[in-house]
Design an enzyme around this catalytic site. Sequence first.
Site, PDB file in Angstrom:
ATOM      1  N   CYS A  86       0.788  -1.163   0.035  1.00 39.22           N
ATOM      2  CA  CYS A  86      -0.130   0.051   0.101  1.00 39.22           C
ATOM      3  C   CYS A  86       0.815   1.334   0.101  1.00 39.22           C
ATOM      4  O   CYS A  86       0.562   2.236  -0.698  1.00 39.22           O
ATOM      5  CB  CYS A  86      -0.782  -0.035   1.187  1.00 39.22           C
ATOM      6  SG  CYS A  86      -2.033  -1.393   1.437  1.00 39.22           S
TER       7      CYS A  86
HETATM    8  C1  BEZ Z   1       0.539  -4.526   1.846  1.00 44.41           C
HETATM    9  O1  BEZ Z   1      -0.044  -3.394   1.665  1.00 44.41           O
HETATM   10  O2  BEZ Z   1       1.782  -4.714   1.732  1.00 44.41           O
HETATM   11  C2  BEZ Z   1      -0.148  -5.744   2.142  1.00 44.41           C
HETATM   12  C3  BEZ Z   1      -1.236  -5.532   2.816  1.00 44.41           C
HETATM   13  C4  BEZ Z   1      -2.200  -6.451   3.387  1.00 44.41           C
HETATM   14  C5  BEZ Z   1      -1.805  -7.944   3.009  1.00 44.41           C
HETATM   15  C6  BEZ Z   1      -0.420  -7.946   2.398  1.00 44.41           C
HETATM   16  C7  BEZ Z   1       0.355  -7.028   1.985  1.00 44.41           C
END
Ligand code: BEZ
Length: 213
Positions: free
Chosen positions: A46
């Site tokens: 994210c």
């Molecule tokens: C991420 O944004 O890195 C992420 C969020 C939830 C699960 C896996 C990755």
Amino acid sequence: MSTIRLGDIAPDFSAITTEGTINFHEWLGDGWGVLFSHPADYTPVCTTELGTVAKYKDEFDKRNVKVVALSVDGLESHKGWVNDINETQNTSVNFPIIADEDKKVSELYDMIHPNANSNLTVRSVFVIGADKTVKLIITYPASTGRNFDELLRVIDSLQLTAYHKVATPANWSNGDDCVVVPSVATEDIPSIFPKGYKEVKPYLRLTPQPNLD
Ligand code: BEZ
């Protein structure tokens, strides 16, 4: 939970964001919009996504598209995380992030897929046209960061096909030839598309992109 389909009016809502409270339809004005959700603040994928979107602001502006992100984390969390995004992605987050702690917007837009994760939003993307209807819905899993070049490519296609009687073929990108829509009779093509056309088959007619000089 509501099901949203292409062509539906994008549900309106008011929400707390990092740029104050917004009323979605009013905030969109007469432009296009992108509403996209991410699973959680302070997560690696994210962080890269929101940094990338901030860097693409000029591209969204050029297309008259406003962008708003969403997760079910709270406002203070968003604000702290924005500092991290700016630091690590070498950017300045320049769009609002909805703090959807009560999941009101997530549920309105069916962004929580319980068999994937019952608490967090998936990576949903909604493109909303100037007429407030939903033009595109894409859903990615948490583990796959989105391709925002692809999002811009689709917006280019949506904005082109909204105003011209063309569709865009596989792997089309801005500047490539377009497909004349089947509702246009071949004998009418020269008057509608003065740049010319090529008839590959009676149902497959190509023409140069009509909105370029
Ligand atoms: C991420 O944004 O890195 C992420 C969020 C939830 C699960 C896996 C990755």
